[in-house]
Design an enzyme around this catalytic site. Structure first.
Site, short mmCIF file in Angstrom:
data_model
loop_
_atom_site.label_atom_id
_atom_site.label_comp_id
_atom_site.label_asym_id
_atom_site.label_seq_id
_atom_site.Cartn_x
_atom_site.Cartn_y
_atom_site.Cartn_z
N ARG A 35 11.50 -1.53 10.61
CA ARG A 35 10.50 -1.00 11.53
C ARG A 35 10.34 -1.96 12.71
O ARG A 35 10.33 -3.17 12.54
CB ARG A 35 9.17 -0.83 10.81
CG ARG A 35 9.08 0.45 10.03
CD ARG A 35 7.89 0.49 9.12
NE ARG A 35 6.64 0.04 9.72
CZ ARG A 35 5.46 0.13 9.12
NH1 ARG A 35 5.38 0.66 7.92
NH2 ARG A 35 4.38 -0.32 9.71
N ARG B 236 -0.36 -8.01 13.73
CA ARG B 236 -0.93 -7.05 12.78
C ARG B 236 -1.83 -7.76 11.75
O ARG B 236 -2.88 -7.24 11.38
CB ARG B 236 0.20 -6.28 12.07
CG ARG B 236 0.89 -5.32 13.02
CD ARG B 236 2.21 -4.84 12.48
NE ARG B 236 2.06 -3.99 11.33
CZ ARG B 236 2.99 -3.83 10.38
NH1 ARG B 236 4.11 -4.51 10.43
NH2 ARG B 236 2.77 -3.02 9.39
N ARG C 238 11.36 -6.13 4.69
CA ARG C 238 11.18 -4.71 4.39
C ARG C 238 12.17 -3.85 5.18
O ARG C 238 12.43 -4.09 6.35
CB ARG C 238 9.75 -4.31 4.77
CG ARG C 238 9.46 -2.84 4.55
CD ARG C 238 8.02 -2.58 4.39
NE ARG C 238 7.30 -2.59 5.67
CZ ARG C 238 6.01 -2.31 5.77
NH1 ARG C 238 5.31 -2.04 4.69
NH2 ARG C 238 5.42 -2.34 6.94
N ARG D 246 -9.22 1.95 8.93
CA ARG D 246 -8.76 0.62 9.30
C ARG D 246 -9.82 -0.12 10.10
O ARG D 246 -9.64 -1.28 10.44
CB ARG D 246 -7.51 0.77 10.17
CG ARG D 246 -6.27 0.13 9.56
CD ARG D 246 -5.18 0.29 10.59
NE ARG D 246 -3.97 -0.40 10.27
CZ ARG D 246 -2.95 0.15 9.63
NH1 ARG D 246 -3.03 1.35 9.13
NH2 ARG D 246 -1.84 -0.54 9.47
N LYS E 70 0.83 -1.22 0.00
CA LYS E 70 0.00 0.00 0.00
C LYS E 70 0.86 1.26 0.00
O LYS E 70 0.54 2.22 -0.68
CB LYS E 70 -0.94 0.04 1.21
CG LYS E 70 -1.99 -1.04 1.23
CD LYS E 70 -3.04 -0.78 2.30
CE LYS E 70 -2.47 -0.69 3.69
NZ LYS E 70 -1.88 -1.95 4.19
P1 AMP Z 1 1.06 1.22 8.75
O1 AMP Z 1 2.31 1.95 8.36
O2 AMP Z 1 -0.14 1.65 7.96
O3 AMP Z 1 1.25 -0.27 8.75
O4 AMP Z 1 0.74 1.65 10.26
C1 AMP Z 1 1.67 1.35 11.32
C2 AMP Z 1 0.93 1.33 12.64
O5 AMP Z 1 0.34 2.60 12.90
C3 AMP Z 1 -0.22 0.35 12.73
O6 AMP Z 1 0.21 -0.97 13.03
C4 AMP Z 1 -1.06 0.98 13.84
O7 AMP Z 1 -0.50 0.72 15.10
C5 AMP Z 1 -0.92 2.47 13.54
N1 AMP Z 1 -1.98 2.96 12.63
C6 AMP Z 1 -1.80 3.48 11.37
N2 AMP Z 1 -2.97 3.85 10.84
C7 AMP Z 1 -3.92 3.55 11.76
C8 AMP Z 1 -5.34 3.68 11.81
N3 AMP Z 1 -6.03 4.17 10.77
N4 AMP Z 1 -5.99 3.25 12.93
C9 AMP Z 1 -5.31 2.77 13.98
N5 AMP Z 1 -3.98 2.61 14.01
C10 AMP Z 1 -3.27 3.00 12.93
#
Ligand code: AMP
Length: 230
Positions: A166, A177, A133, A94, A19
């Site tokens: 990360r 996740r 990654r 989400r 994404k």
């Molecule tokens: P991502 O980079 O999109 O995988 O986001 C990394 C982390 O940020 C996720 O595992 C969540 O802990 C938090 N996060 C990002 N976007 C959201 C969202 N829309 N709602 C809740 N937590 C979020």
């Protein structure tokens, strides 16, 4: 038709499906901002802001930041000038309450989404991608140690920063996740499909191939400038 700068897309899909990579490309293609809530949160953590302090431990455990916090963050971001006409939202919504909140925000502005783009891939592909990654802490660009390596090992092509893994891309957290994705985020597929807004693309190919698949599925390919904006 989607005019340049005016695309309103949300990206759906499991963590690690691409994404971030595709969101950046689609946004650039349409000259719209790529709004990644994960990147916004990571930046807040690095800067030690109140949001970052609240989110840090939650993110490290691979859990979700509470809906009310995220809805506030996104409402504020979408109110900024560069996002008024269009956006590519990556990582939000989400959960169903977040999707409902986005509908409310869009309605208040007289907007409607052009679609929810679902990028999907088999679980094994996703785990392999996440575990390999590497991310640039400065510009958030993602690489993969074998599938999309940087030109110089461990160094970002764009700005020369040392790449990092990360905290939440470690195996234990990856499982948490993916689990959360199945329970909280996957229901959004039905939510958008029911409204005929779902655009599905298979993500099990190279970034170039997935991008080509996406572009052929979007109306007008984003190449037609809106005369009103010229
Ligand atoms: P991502 O980079 O999109 O995988 O986001 C990394 C982390 O940020 C996720 O595992 C969540 O802990 C938090 N996060 C990002 N976007 C959201 C969202 N829309 N709602 C809740 N937590 C979020």
């Amino acid at each position: 038709m989607i005019a340049l700068g005016q695309v309103k897309l949300v990206l759906l899909g499991p963590p690690g499906v691409g994404k971030g990579t595709q969101g950046a490309r689609v946004a650039a293609h349409f000259s719209a901002p790529h709004i990644s809530t994960g990147a916004m949160l990571r930046e807040a953590v690095d800067r030690g802001t109140p949001l970052g302090r609240k989110a840090k431990a939650i993110m490290e455990r691979g859990e979700l930041v509470p809906d009310d916090v995220m809805i506030g963050v996104v409402a504020e971001r979408l109110a900024q000038a560069d996002a008024r006409a269009g956006f590519v939202l990556d990582g939000f919504p989400r959960t169903v309450p977040q999707a409902e909140a986005l509908d409310r925000i869009a309605r208040e502005r007289g907007h409607h989404l052009d679609g929810a783009l679902l990028i999907d891939a088999p679980v094994e592909t996703i785990v392999a991608r996440l575990a390999g990654r590497r991310t640039c802490p400065r510009c958030s660009r993602n690489y993969h140690v074998s599938m999309e390596p940087p030109r110089r090992e461990g160094v970002c092509d764009a700005d020369g920063a040392a790449l990092v893994q990360r905290e939440d891309d470690r195996e234990e957290t990856i499982r948490e996740r993916l689990n959360l994705y199945c329970h909280k985020t996957a229901p959004l597929v039905a939510y958008y499909r029911g409204r005929h807004e779902l655009i599905e693309v298979a993500g099990d190919a190279s970034p170039d191939e997935v991008f080509a698949r996406i572009i052929t599925r979007l109306p007008e390919n984003g190449r037609v400038p809106d005369p009103a904006r010229l």
